[in-house]
Enzyme design. Structure first.
Site, short mmCIF file in Angstrom:
data_model
loop_
_atom_site.label_atom_id
_atom_site.label_comp_id
_atom_site.label_asym_id
_atom_site.label_seq_id
_atom_site.Cartn_x
_atom_site.Cartn_y
_atom_site.Cartn_z
N PRO A 1 -0.40 32.92 -32.39
CG PRO A 1 0.40 33.19 -34.55
CD PRO A 1 0.52 33.75 -33.18
CB CYS B 1 -3.49 25.80 -36.50
SG CYS B 1 -3.00 26.83 -37.86
CB ALA C 1 -2.23 30.16 -39.70
CD GLN D 1 0.28 33.47 -38.07
OE1 GLN D 1 -0.29 32.38 -37.93
NE2 GLN D 1 1.57 33.63 -37.81
CE1 TYR E 1 2.19 25.73 -42.94
CE2 TYR E 1 3.03 27.06 -41.12
CZ TYR E 1 2.45 25.89 -41.59
OH TYR E 1 2.14 24.87 -40.72
NE ARG F 1 4.98 33.61 -34.70
CZ ARG F 1 4.63 32.73 -33.77
NH1 ARG F 1 4.23 31.52 -34.10
NH2 ARG F 1 4.65 33.05 -32.50
CG LEU G 1 9.79 25.34 -25.14
CD1 LEU G 1 11.00 24.39 -25.21
CD2 LEU G 1 8.66 24.66 -24.34
N GLY H 1 2.43 30.24 -25.64
CA GLY H 1 1.56 29.40 -26.45
C GLY H 1 1.03 28.20 -25.70
NE ARG H 2 4.60 24.34 -27.32
CZ ARG H 2 5.81 23.92 -27.64
NH1 ARG H 2 5.99 22.68 -28.03
NH2 ARG H 2 6.84 24.74 -27.59
C1 FNR Z 1 1.34 26.63 -33.26
N1 FNR Z 1 2.18 27.61 -33.80
C2 FNR Z 1 1.73 28.40 -34.82
N2 FNR Z 1 2.50 29.42 -35.31
C3 FNR Z 1 2.02 30.28 -36.23
O1 FNR Z 1 2.74 31.19 -36.63
N3 FNR Z 1 0.75 30.12 -36.71
C4 FNR Z 1 -0.07 29.12 -36.29
O2 FNR Z 1 -1.23 29.06 -36.70
C5 FNR Z 1 0.45 28.20 -35.37
N4 FNR Z 1 -0.28 27.13 -34.96
C6 FNR Z 1 0.09 26.39 -33.87
C7 FNR Z 1 -0.78 25.47 -33.31
C8 FNR Z 1 -0.45 24.80 -32.14
C9 FNR Z 1 -1.44 23.84 -31.52
C10 FNR Z 1 0.80 25.05 -31.52
C11 FNR Z 1 1.17 24.36 -30.24
C12 FNR Z 1 1.67 25.92 -32.09
C13 FNR Z 1 3.42 27.98 -33.09
C14 FNR Z 1 3.10 28.85 -31.87
O3 FNR Z 1 2.57 30.10 -32.26
C15 FNR Z 1 4.35 29.09 -31.01
O4 FNR Z 1 5.28 29.81 -31.77
C16 FNR Z 1 4.97 27.79 -30.53
O5 FNR Z 1 3.99 26.95 -29.95
C17 FNR Z 1 6.09 28.04 -29.52
O6 FNR Z 1 5.59 28.71 -28.38
P1 FNR Z 1 5.25 27.90 -27.02
O7 FNR Z 1 4.10 26.99 -27.30
O8 FNR Z 1 6.48 27.13 -26.64
O9 FNR Z 1 4.91 28.97 -26.02
#
Ligand code: FNR
Length: 371
Positions: free
Chosen positions: A24, A26, A58, A100, A187, A235, A309, A331-332
Site C-alpha cells: 500500500p 498513499c 491506506a 488496506q 496509525y 501489516r 528496500l 514499493g518505491r
Molecule cells: C508508503 N508506505 C505505506 N505503508 C502503508 O502501510 N500504508 C500506506 O498507505 C503507505 N503509503 C506509502 C506511500 C508512499 C508514497 C510510500 C513510498 C510508502 C510504506 C510502503 O508500503 C513500504 O512499506 C515502504 O515504502 C518500504 O518499501 P520500499 O518502498 O522500500 O519497497
C-alpha cells in the site's frame, strides 16, 4: 528452473500468479475520499506490469481516519463503487486486488507530504482543507506542536470496530480479494499495541494482552465478516526502534494470536510511531526488514510478506527461495518502474533468450519481434 518468485501461491481460495506484491502506498490524490481516474491508471499500471498482488493504499474506514484530505476512503457505498472500478481492472489484468483498511489515529489531519508533512495549518484552512479533531488510545500527541488526540471511549471502540466491518463488506462488494488491516507506522492500531502510546488503564491498555485487545478484536471481526475463502493480511511495525517501545517479542506474540484467529499473512514493516524529533533508531539498508518476516514465519508458522528496500530481482528471489518470506513487496522501486515484476521475470528466467510471454500481449507481442 522457474524462479521461486514466479511460482504461483494459493492463499485460501485465492491464487496469486507470483510472489510479487505492490504494498500500500498513499497517493494523496483523492477528493472526498473517492477513487477516480488517477487511481485507476496508477494501480492499473502495476497489474499490467505483472505484479501478483496489488494492495491499494491506506483507505480510511471513517472520514476522520484519513491522514490527509487526499486519502482514499471506504466509509460509504459510493466510495466502494468508485473502488470497484479499480479492483475490476486489476483482476481483468490477472492481478489479485487488495485494499488496506486504515484509521490514522493521532497521525490524522496532516498535510500531504509535499505540502509540509506536518499538522494541517492555517494555509490549508484558508484553502478549505480544515483540520479535524483526532483520536487515539491515549491523549498523547505525535510530537510538540501537533494536535492533541482525544482518548477513545469503550463505546467509540465498538463504533470503530463496526466501521472496519462495514468497510470489509464494501471491499467485498467492490470485488477485492485481499484485505490488509493497517496496524503499523504509528496509525491507530499500532498506537494501541505500543506501550509508548497506549497508557490506558482499562481493558484495552496495560500489559501486552490488554494493548493487543482492540487490534485483535478488529482482526477477529474482520475475519468473521470477510468471506472464508479470501485471505486477510495484517501489516505491523515489527519493532518501534524506540526506548521502551514495541519489540520483536511483542510482535511474535501478536502474530501468534493473529494466526490463531485466522489471519493469513503478516506484512512486516517497522517504525513510524514517533514524530521526526524523536525518530526511531532503525537502520535502513537493502532488505532491512526481511529479518522480521523471517522471524515471524519461523517462530509462529504464519505466512509473511517482506517489505522495505527490496529493489533487485535476485534479492527478491533469494528471500522467497530461502524461505524467509512467502511474498515480497516492492514499493518505491515499482513507483520508479511499474513493470518491475515482468522485468524481474525476464531477469530471473535463466534461459538463453528470455522472451516476453509473461508480458501483456499488447506490449509483449511487439517486444518479442523487436530485433
Ligand atoms: C508508503 N508506505 C505505506 N505503508 C502503508 O502501510 N500504508 C500506506 O498507505 C503507505 N503509503 C506509502 C506511500 C508512499 C508514497 C510510500 C513510498 C510508502 C510504506 C510502503 O508500503 C513500504 O512499506 C515502504 O515504502 C518500504 O518499501 P520500499 O518502498 O522500500 O519497497
Amino acid at each position: 528452473m522457474t524462479a521461486q518468485l514466479f511460482t504461483p501461491v494459493r492463499l485460501r481460495d485465492v491464487s496469486l500468479r507470483n510472489r510479487v506484491a505492490i504494498p500500500p502506498m498513499c497517493q494523496y490524490s483523492a477528493e472526498g475520499g473517492m477513487a477516480g481516474d488517477y487511481h485507476l491508471v496508477h494501480y492499473g499500471r502495476f497489474a499490467l506490469g505483472g505484479a501478483g498482488l496489488v494492495i491499494l493504499e491506506a483507505t480510511a474506514v471513517v472520514p476522520e481516519g484519513r491522514i490527509t484530505h487526499g486519502d482514499l476512503g471506504i466509509w460509504s457505498d459510493a466510495h466502494g463503487d468508485a473502488l470497484a472500478r479499480v479492483a475490476g481492472f486489476l483482476k481483468a489484468q490477472g492481478a489479485v486486488a487488495g485494499v488496506q483498511l486504515a484509521h490514522a489515529g493521532r497521525k490524522a489531519s496532516m498535510q500531504r507530504p509535499w505540502e509540509g508533512n506536518g499538522p494541517l495549518s492555517e494555509e490549508e484552512f484558508a484553502r478549505g482543507e480544515a483540520p479535524w479533531p483526532i483520536v487515539a488510545p491515549s491523549a498523547i500527541p505525535l510530537d510538540a506542536g501537533w494536535l492533541m488526540p482525544a482518548e477513545l471511549s469503550a463505546s467509540d471502540l465498538d463504533d470503530l470496530k463496526a466501521a472496519f466491518v462495514a468497510a470489509a463488506g464494501r471491499a467485498q462488494a467492490a470485488g477485492f480479494d485481499v484485505i490488509e488491516l493497517h496496524a503499523a507506522h504509528g496509525y491507530l492500531l499500532h498506537t494501541f499495541l505500543s506501550p509508548l502510546t497506549n497508557r490506558r488503564e482499562d481493558a484495552f491498555g496495560g500489559e501486552r494482552a490488554g494493548r493487543m485487545r482492540f487490534p485483535l478484536a478488529v482482526a477477529r471481526a474482520l475475519r468473521r465478516a470477510w468471506p472464508a475463502g479470501k485471505p486477510l493480511f495484517v501489516r505491523v511495525s515489527a519493532v518501534d526502534g524506540l526506548e521502551g517501545g514495541l519489540t520483536l517479542d511483542d510482535t511474535l506474540a501478536f502474530a501468534g494470536e493473529l494466526r490463531a484467529l485466522g489471519v493469513d499473512v503478516l506484512d512486516c514493516s517497522s517504525g513510524g510511531l514517533s514524530g521526526s524529533a524523536t525518530a526511531a533508531r532503525i537502520r535502513r539498508d537493502y532488505g532491512f526488514q526481511v529479518g522480521f518476516a523471517e522471524a515471524v514465519k519461523r517462530e509462529t508458522g504464519l505466512a509473511t510478506m517482506a517489505v522495505g528496500l527490496i529493489v533487485d530481482p535476485r534479492q527478491a528471489e533469494a528471500i522467497v527461495a530461502e524461505g524467509r518470506a512467502d511474498l515480497v513487496a516492492v514499493g518505491r522501486e515499482a513507483l520508479a518502474d511499474p513493470n518491475w515484476a515482468v522485468r524481474a521475470g525476464r531477469a530471473l528466467d535463466g534461459t538463453e533468450e528470455p522472451g516476453f510471454a509473461a508480458w501483456p500481449r499488447q506490449a509483449g507481442w511487439w517486444l518479442e519481434r523487436r530485433e
